[in-house]
Design an enzyme around this catalytic site. Structure first.
Site: not given
Length: 414
Positions: A205, A203, A178, A371, A185, A142
């Site tokens: 989320s 994350t 990191l 966008c 993922g 994304y």
């Protein structure tokens, strides 16, 4: 304001268009403004459209979601708007000194605490994995992808971007990386499986955390990938490399300095980080950072796009990092979003069956066209920056050379 008065005001403002052409069709009346390309057409379905438009991008998007207007090419309308927004920016910059104290006070009250950050992340990323599975490629990337060939698939472009990140940091078996901002993922699995490095990714989320844990387990990488559910400000330890792909936009303008300070603290003295960031024109940053825009109210609550100048200033003031490479990927993002929008239009029936109603789909269509148009006209951009610690003595491999394919219009479903 009455609908008739609002109509006069809007038409008067449109008469000042200086680049591109916009046609307004209202019943049997047609108004044309400006000349040249791009060319956008707005078909007014309700007089309530006119007063809504006076609320800027938020009113434009809400009125479209409510079906008050239509367009055969939504992105073209956004591109015309993006080409002409500079005059509005000039007006808003003149009143910035008056708005400044309010912005600072509101910024303190609405600062992105860890708890607020979790809620804001959930508002966008926990809308249901099915939505993103239908919209994105199989890696669930994304973020901006990289089209090495005009005929590349979206998945090939996503993998090319992940390889580019790994190459720029020269990731290898001795590295512990990191990642701040896990997504689903994609980077963690790709880096661990193709470069044999260790990855710790975090994350906010819960949905993304659960899906990433599943993907790591499915790939047999439990021993090389650790998935955290933590705020970046709560992390500790030192890492060889750091990656953050389009996460900084959720940090909030008051905390950009904190973000780079923490990134610097989390790296070994010879470490380096790759930052992929959506940026806004330096001249628009001050007027946009705390506005009640469409994107900040309906898509990414309280988000804020940094400008290149703001990134450079925050890096210099808050860390010992220095920029050793900077690459612009903006044309590739316009194509990436165009592909996502095509997927959403193709899967309209599936989305409806999953419970995403017509208003949601129209709002999402506007978000993606917004966008795409912004990137196409460079109102917004995307960069990859490599930032290095004082003891870093590496080199950055060459970046992208191939241009993305030429965009073609996408018809809305239904």
């Amino acid at each position: 304001m009455t609908e008739r008065a609002a109509r006069r005001v809007v038409l008067g403002l449109l008469a000042r268009l200086h680049s591109g052409r916009l046609e307004i069709v209202e019943g049997d009346r047609r108004h044309a403004f400006g000349t040249g390309s791009p060319r956008g057409v707005v078909e007014v379905r309700s007089p309530r459209f006119w007063p809504a438009l006076l609320h800027g991008s938020r009113g434009l998007a809400e009125s479209y979601a409510d079906g008050l207007w239509e367009s055969p090419d939504l992105t073209a309308v956004i591109r015309v708007a993006a080409r002409n927004v500079d005059r509005l920016d000039a007006v808003r910059r003149r009143i910035a000194p008056v708005r400044g104290p309010w912005q600072r006070a509101h910024g303190f009250v609405a600062r992105n605490t860890p708890a607020r950050s979790r809620r804001q992340v959930a508002a966008h990323y926990d809308l249901g994995d099915e939505l993103y599975e239908l919209m994105l490629d199989p890696t669930l990337s994304y973020s901006c992808t990289v089209f090495e060939r005009p005929d590349a698939t979206l998945e090939e472009a996503a993998l090319a971007k992940l390889d580019l990140v790994c190459d720029k940091l020269d990731l290898g078996p001795r590295d512990h990386v990191l990642e701040i901002g896990t997504g689903w993922g994609g980077f963690a699995v790709h880096a661990a499986s193709t470069r044999d490095c260790r990855v710790t990714t975090t994350t906010l989320s819960r949905a993304q955390h659960a899906e990433t844990v599943r993907r790591v387990r499915e790939a047999g990488l439990e021993g090389r990938v650790e998935v955290l559910l933590d705020d970046y400000r709560a992390l500790d330890g030192r890492y060889d490399k750091l990656v953050s792909i389009e996460m900084i936009e959720a940090v909030g303008w008051r905390d950009f300095g904190t973000f780079f300070e923490r990134c610097g603290d989390l790296l070994h003295p010879g470490g380096a980080m790759l930052l992929q960031a959506i940026t806004i024109d330096d001249r628009a940053y001050e007027v946009e950072k705390a506005s009640r825009s469409f994107m900040r109210t309906h898509i990414f609550p309280n988000g804020c796009l940094p400008s290149l100048e703001v990134i450079a200033r925050c890096v210099a003031r808050n860390s010992d990092l220095r920029t050793v490479d900077l690459e612009d990927l903006t044309p590739h993002y316009a194509e990436t979003v165009r592909r996502w929008r095509a997927n959403v239009e193709r899967e309209a029936d599936a989305l409806e069956a999953l419970g995403y109603d017509e208003r949601f789909r129209r709002m999402w269509r506007m978000y993606l066209a917004y966008c795409e148009g912004g990137f196409a006209e460079r109102r917004i951009g995307v960069v990859q920056a490599v930032l290095a610690k004082p003891d870093w003595r590496g080199s950055v491999r060459a970046g992208v050379t191939a241009p993305p394919p030429v965009a073609t219009p996408i018809a809305a479903a239904g």
